[in-house]
Design a protein around this motif. Structure first.
Motif, PDB file in Angstrom:
ATOM      1  N   ALA A  52       0.839  -1.205   0.000  1.00  0.00           N
ATOM      2  CA  ALA A  52       0.000   0.000   0.000  1.00  0.00           C
ATOM      3  C   ALA A  52       0.875   1.256   0.000  1.00  0.00           C
ATOM      4  N   LEU A  53       1.978   1.210   0.741  1.00  0.00           N
ATOM      5  CA  LEU A  53       2.894   2.360   0.779  1.00  0.00           C
ATOM      6  C   LEU A  53       3.478   2.644  -0.606  1.00  0.00           C
ATOM      7  N   GLY A  54       3.881   1.575  -1.291  1.00  0.00           N
ATOM      8  CA  GLY A  54       4.412   1.724  -2.649  1.00  0.00           C
ATOM      9  C   GLY A  54       3.388   2.381  -3.568  1.00  0.00           C
ATOM     10  N   CYS A  55       2.122   1.945  -3.451  1.00  0.00           N
ATOM     11  CA  CYS A  55       1.063   2.508  -4.300  1.00  0.00           C
ATOM     12  C   CYS A  55       0.760   3.947  -3.900  1.00  0.00           C
ATOM     13  N   LEU A  56       0.824   4.219  -2.609  1.00  0.00           N
ATOM     14  CA  LEU A  56       0.602   5.585  -2.134  1.00  0.00           C
ATOM     15  C   LEU A  56       1.663   6.525  -2.717  1.00  0.00           C
ATOM     16  N   LEU A  57       2.910   6.063  -2.723  1.00  0.00           N
ATOM     17  CA  LEU A  57       3.980   6.906  -3.284  1.00  0.00           C
ATOM     18  C   LEU A  57       3.783   7.091  -4.788  1.00  0.00           C
ATOM     19  N   ALA A  58       3.319   6.029  -5.462  1.00  0.00           N
ATOM     20  CA  ALA A  58       3.011   6.162  -6.893  1.00  0.00           C
ATOM     21  C   ALA A  58       1.921   7.206  -7.083  1.00  0.00           C
ATOM     22  N   GLY A  59       0.887   7.127  -6.223  1.00  0.00           N
ATOM     23  CA  GLY A  59      -0.205   8.102  -6.292  1.00  0.00           C
ATOM     24  C   GLY A  59       0.300   9.512  -6.071  1.00  0.00           C
ATOM     25  N   ALA A  60       1.231   9.661  -5.117  1.00  0.00           N
ATOM     26  CA  ALA A  60       1.803  10.985  -4.846  1.00  0.00           C
ATOM     27  C   ALA A  60       2.572  11.495  -6.065  1.00  0.00           C
ATOM     28  N   ALA A  61       3.311  10.579  -6.722  1.00  0.00           N
ATOM     29  CA  ALA A  61       4.036  10.976  -7.934  1.00  0.00           C
ATOM     30  C   ALA A  61       3.050  11.425  -9.011  1.00  0.00           C
ATOM     31  N   GLY A  62       1.938  10.700  -9.137  1.00  0.00           N
ATOM     32  CA  GLY A  62       0.910  11.069 -10.120  1.00  0.00           C
ATOM     33  C   GLY A  62       0.329  12.436  -9.819  1.00  0.00           C
ATOM     34  N   LEU A  63       0.048  12.668  -8.542  1.00  0.00           N
ATOM     35  CA  LEU A  63      -0.507  13.963  -8.126  1.00  0.00           C
ATOM     36  C   LEU A  63       0.455  15.099  -8.468  1.00  0.00           C
ATOM     37  N   LEU A  64       1.746  14.900  -8.170  1.00  0.00           N
ATOM     38  CA  LEU A  64       2.715  15.975  -8.409  1.00  0.00           C
ATOM     39  C   LEU A  64       3.026  16.140  -9.898  1.00  0.00           C
ATOM     40  N   ALA A  65       2.928  15.061 -10.658  1.00  0.00           N
ATOM     41  CA  ALA A  65       3.206  15.150 -12.095  1.00  0.00           C
ATOM     42  C   ALA A  65       2.018  15.717 -12.867  1.00  0.00           C
ATOM     43  N   ALA A  66       0.807  15.603 -12.282  1.00  0.00           N
ATOM     44  CA  ALA A  66      -0.400  16.028 -13.004  1.00  0.00           C
ATOM     45  C   ALA A  66      -0.324  17.471 -13.512  1.00  0.00           C
ATOM     46  N   PRO A  67       0.114  18.431 -12.702  1.00  0.00           N
ATOM     47  CA  PRO A  67       0.184  19.796 -13.231  1.00  0.00           C
ATOM     48  C   PRO A  67       1.326  20.013 -14.231  1.00  0.00           C
ATOM     49  N   LEU A  68       2.280  19.088 -14.283  1.00  0.00           N
ATOM     50  CA  LEU A  68       3.383  19.228 -15.240  1.00  0.00           C
ATOM     51  C   LEU A  68       3.010  18.623 -16.582  1.00  0.00           C
ATOM     52  N   TRP A  69       2.362  17.465 -16.535  1.00  0.00           N
ATOM     53  CA  TRP A  69       2.001  16.748 -17.744  1.00  0.00           C
ATOM     54  C   TRP A  69       0.490  16.791 -17.880  1.00  0.00           C
ATOM     55  N   THR A  70      -0.018  16.259 -18.963  1.00  0.00           N
ATOM     56  CA  THR A  70      -1.457  16.189 -19.141  1.00  0.00           C
ATOM     57  C   THR A  70      -1.975  14.938 -18.431  1.00  0.00           C
ATOM     58  N   VAL A  71      -3.072  15.068 -17.722  1.00  0.00           N
ATOM     59  CA  VAL A  71      -3.632  13.902 -17.034  1.00  0.00           C
ATOM     60  C   VAL A  71      -4.322  13.003 -18.055  1.00  0.00           C
ATOM     61  N   SER A  72      -3.765  11.827 -18.263  1.00  0.00           N
ATOM     62  CA  SER A  72      -4.372  10.883 -19.202  1.00  0.00           C
ATOM     63  C   SER A  72      -3.901   9.482 -18.838  1.00  0.00           C
TER      64      SER A  72
END
Lengths: 289, 415
Positions: A193-213
């Motif tokens: 779950a921690l690994g997935c949480l960190l992945a989710g955090a990376a997605g959250l932080l990357a979302a404003p840099l890249w396009t969410v898709s």
């Protein structure tokens, strides 16, 4: 020329930090559970999509829950599927998580659609910081700060807490840990779950840099694997070093050989594996050799 | 023996039944060729995959045009059959199926160059008229032109010529960031030549690998080169990411970005901060240069679908209207007659404006609007583009603008 190189190296380090964040969760899941999680990229995409919906519903405070939701989904996936793979042949985990990645990718497409969706950084983080040749956007600085906090947090969790000690011991000698009367499976669920949480955090932080898709998943998974491989499987410090190296290599490739920018990290990986077959800081892992 | 007798008796009954069925069937077969059956028109437009949004909108546009004509042509009912075009092979098969099995009299479709080229080859072989809604490959009305293929959208050289003409007025130092596949490389080749002819200079050129997510290092290079215009020959998510980061680095308000390819859905999906750039479009719904009939179409579409008519809607609409007018003019459903009629038919748009296909290359001639993207105002989320020019300046210049026989390279074959 020197200014150009400084500018690109700094930019590469910033880019590298984002890569480190993406690779961190993958490294943890592999290092502690021995699971090669091909669905890691999907959790990055999932984090970004959760952030999108939470932002629409609750504004900026809501997005904090995006990684937590990704972690909860990760825990559910662990309980239903991944749990059965501990101690099995790595190939089986690869097949299952690969199938899971495709399945989850389709689910994201059904729920949020295939098209890219706009997502901008908050107002107070827009704008540029310029120091001579070095140009960084405020938002990227914020990403670096958050990543450092997350790295410290993960380090403290794994090194300073009983949870971390049990996990680290269990990753090397699960039988011994269970003989001591510890229910290791609960700890392992927590690590996934921690690994997935960190992945989710990376997605959250990357979302404003890249396009969410949904394509974020494939954009994240390859650099993550390359970084974990360069750094040495299971080594966090190796992942951090590797992430920064990949970032700087990519940035310099853009400056001097732009057509090679996408394959620069693979070339780097090839060179490093030739010199150090287990990666920069890789250790010998009995069960994978 | 007894058993075999019984078997042959069964056979006799069967043969008899079959004969009776045939007798009933025959008049129907004959009726199939009579004039009371509906006239079938095929659509080969993407239902799935990356082009689905364009394909389905063009299909709606074609349907819209047929409905405007009361779903009738030559006094017979029009029946529309819509098949997918997932890839060139699939498009080719569906086109063949329409010609051979469904006996469609003509086909409207082609969301992209690859499928359009594949379909055009079938049109020639099966002698079935094909009106292409999109597909910008030069060859479609150039080297690979044929008697049965017509194009309602423009070619890449025309799109680039229009864009080049406009951005030259914005500045003469251009920086190219182009995808490392045909679209990007063609864009570079065409616009670089155009720039050289007009005395401009190249500030830099980067080939961008497909799937690049982070453009920050490229943007730093652009920032250092400080060009007047960035020509971005990028498509899909790569371009959206580029624009987003271009704006992030504060260049959006300083340097113009130009891209020869735009679709409305593409621009409507942009975030407000990153809604920027100059684009060529085949058509734009809010364009003062539009003719009265186009304005009526745009208004009716808005009323029906509650969103503006996109380029693809217009392409489907105009293609179907041209085709129905040609069938009407031909007075028959014979492929060859319809194809000849398509060469001659004119669609009156009001205010003295009309559309027609140029007889020697089958290219529809129209002015090309250049639009500039901007953030939407609070009261209209669709209002994200403004027409800044229509090129060429007058209808009299259209023929030259779309290229002469030598430039286009079409050598029309016989029927």
């Amino acid at each position: 020329m020197l200014e150009t190189i400084i500018s690109q190296v700094v930019n590469g380090i910033v880019l590298g930090v984002i890569y480190v964040l993406i690779a961190l969760g993958l490294s943890i899941v592999f290092g502690l559970l021995g699971i090669v999680n091909f669905s890691h990229g999907v959790f990055v995409a999932l984090g970004a999509h959760f952030a999108l919906t939470l932002h629409q519903q609750f504004g900026w405070p809501g997005v904090v829950f995006a990684p937590i939701l990704a972690g909860i989904v990760g825990a559910a996936v662990e309980a239903v599927l991944v749990k059965r793979l501990y101690g099995r042949h790595p190939l089986q985990t690869l097949v299952l998580t690969f199938a899971l990645a495709m399945f989850a990718d389709s689910l994201i497409r059904i729920v949020w659609g295939s098209a890219g969706q706009p997502f901008s950084p908050p107002e107070f983080l827009s704008g540029l910081l310029v120091y001579g040749p070095v140009v960084i956007t405020r938002y990227r600085v914020a990403v670096i700060v958050v990543t450092l906090v997350l790295l410290l947090g993960v380090w403290a969790l794994l090194v300073k807490t009983p949870f971390g000690r049990v996990l680290r011991a269990g990753s090397r000698d699960p039988k011994m840990v269970e003989l001591l009367g510890i229910n290791l499976s609960r700890y392992m669920a927590g690590a996934f779950a921690l690994g997935c949480l960190l992945a989710g955090a990376a997605g959250l932080l990357a979302a404003p840099l890249w396009t969410v898709s949904p394509a974020m998943a494939s954009a994240a998974i390859m650099p993550a694997f390359v970084i974990v491989t360069i750094g040495g499987l299971g080594s966090y410090v190796g992942s951090i070093l590797a992430g920064l190296m990949v970032g700087v290599t990519t940035a310099l490739a853009v400056q001097f050989a732009p057509q090679l920018s996408q394959i620069a990290m693979y070339l780097l990986m090839a060179v490093i594996l030739l010199v150090r077959p287990r990666g920069l800081l890789g250790e010998r892992w009995e069960r994978f050799e | 023996m007894a058993r075999s007798k019984a078997t042959s008796a069964k056979w006799a009954v069967l043969v008899g039944l079959a004969g009776a069925l045939l007798a009933i069937e025959l008049p129907q077969v004959a009726r199939g060729q009579s004039s009371q059956q509906p006239i079938k028109i095929g659509l080969v437009l993407a239902k799935q995959g990356p082009f689905a949004i364009y394909g389905s909108t063009s299909a709606q546009g074609a349907q819209f045009a047929a409905e405007e004509q009361g779903m009738k042509v030559l006094g017979r009912k029009v029946e529309i059959l819509w098949y997918d075009e997932a890839n060139p092979n699939d498009a080719q098969q569906n086109m063949t199926k329409l010609a051979q099995q469904d006996k469609a009299v003509a086909v409207v479709g082609g969301s992209n160059s690859a499928t359009a080229l594949a379909m055009s080859a079938v049109a020639k072989r099966e002698k079935i008229p094909l009106v292409l809604t999109a597909g910008s490959a030069k060859e479609l009305t150039g080297e690979k032109c044929n008697r049965y293929t017509f194009r309602s959208s423009y070619s890449l050289p025309v799109a680039n010529k229009a864009l080049g003409t406009y951005i030259l007025s914005q500045g003469k130092r251009w920086y190219f960031v182009v995808a490392n596949y045909s679209f990007g490389q063609d864009t570079y080749a065409l616009l670089n030549a155009f720039l050289a002819q007009n005395g401009g200079t190249v500030a830099g050129k980067d080939d961008i690998p497909v799937g690049t997510t982070d453009f920050s290092s490229f943007i730093l290079k652009i920032r250092q080169a400080s060009p007047d215009v960035v020509v971005a020959g990028l498509g899909g998510a790569d371009y959206t990411n580029f624009l987003k980061q271009f704006a992030e680095y504060g260049l959006g308000s300083k340097v113009q970005v130009a891209n020869p390819f735009a679709s409305d859905d593409y621009i409507w999906a942009m975030s407000q901060q990153a809604a920027l750039g100059l684009y060529t479009k085949v058509w734009h719904y809010a364009n003062k240069a539009n003719a009265p009939r186009e304005n009526q179409f745009a208004a009716a579409w808005m009323k029906k679908y509650n969103r503006p008519a996109s380029v693809e809607a217009w392409e489907g609409w105009v293609s179907m209207h041209m085709l129905l007018a040609a069938i009407d003019k031909a007075g028959s459903t014979d492929g060859r007659s319809i194809a000849s009629a398509l060469e001659a038919v004119k669609m009156e748009m009001g205010d003295g404006k009309e559309y027609s296909y140029r007889p020697w290359d089958h290219q529809l001639l129209k002015q090309v609007p250049i639009v500039k993207a901007h953030a939407a105002p609070a009261n209209d989320k669709w209002d994200m583009m403004e027409v800044v020019a229509n090129l060429p300046d007058s209808a009299a210049m259209l023929d030259a603008f779309y290229g002469n026989k030598e430039e286009v390279g079409c050598k029309m074959d016989d029927f």
